[in-house]
Design a protein around this motif. Structure first.
Motif: not given
Length: 260
Positions: A171-176, A180-182, A208-211, A218-223
């Protein structure tokens, strides 16, 4: 098998303590004796905790574990194994484990923990007693909203984490959150223009640079696809995720969602 993730490790550790506790009270572990404290610290000889080495639980990890199964425990006559991330067992590792699940050579308790039951090999699931842990997503979402996170962001984060500290960090990670919006934009584009969505992947993949973040993607796309009642695309996500777990690069795996 503990399916659901939230609280599963804590339950497995508590049950492990119940197998080794030196001062059981009505069959429950005391939590204070030497054995209970060592189990809680993952420092007890007859407790074996296995987790992914990178993106998978490798065959060699399971083979090393199996060497101990032919013996009774060092401090007791039993052993407890906790496999965290059972969906990440390499197929050869899972097959190596099967025989010991079916025909244990000594008193062994095996706990398989997974937040993605659908990704666990059927051969493993069919031989396990599956206990589903209720989702705590609403609790996490409410907590994040109280901390000031937007409802839409809190909703998605609550679906992909298994702990409050992890939820707070995302929630504190603005880049993340922007990433998610993308992902959301990509799923909307895919519904109407597959060619345009394919082009978007070239911009999406570098976000999404790291594993760890790639797994979350992938989990978010499925949701997103499930919520939009698009089961075909959701199934394609699961297929693409399997390719990714088999070390296909992230961008190529995303393309599998579109190309099938």
């Amino acid at each position: 098998m503990f399916s659901g993730g939230f609280g599963a490790m804590e339950m497995a550790i508590w049950l492990a303590q119940s197998r080794f506790c030196g001062d059981l009270k009505d069959g429950l572990p005391c939590g204070q004796c030497r054995e209970c404290r060592l189990v809680a610290a993952n420092d007890f000889t007859d407790l074996h905790l296995v987790s992914p080495d990178g993106q998978t639980i490798k065959t060699q990890q399971i083979r090393e574990l199996l060497l101990t199964f032919s013996q009774s425990g060092f401090e007791t006559n039993r052993q407890v194994v906790i496999i965290d991330g059972a969906e990440k067992l390499h197929v050869n590792a899972a097959n190596a484990l099967l025989k010991s699940i079916e025909e244990p050579e000594s008193e062994i308790y095996i706990f398989l923990l997974t937040a993605s039951e659908n990704m666990v090999l059927e051969t493993i699931k069919s031989r396990a007693q599956i206990i589903t842990f209720p989702s705590q997503s609403q609790l996490i979402q409410n907590y994040l909203e109280q901390k000031g996170t937007l409802k839409t962001d809190a909703s998605i984060i609550s679906e992909v984490v298994t702990s409050l500290p992890e939820a707070e960090a995302l929630a504190a990670d603005k880049v993340f959150l922007e990433s998610v919006k993308q992902l959301d934009k990509f799923t909307k584009t895919l519904a109407s223009d597959a060619d345009e969505a394919l082009l978007q992947i070239m911009q999406l993949a570098p976000l999404f640079k790291d594993k760890r973040l790639q797994g979350l993607a992938f989990n978010i796309l499925a949701i997103f696809f499930v919520k939009r009642r698009q089961p075909k695309w959701a199934q394609n996500v699961f297929t693409a995720q399997k390719y990714w777990r088999a070390n296909v690069n992230f961008q190529a795996s995303l393309e599998k969602i579109i190309l099938g």
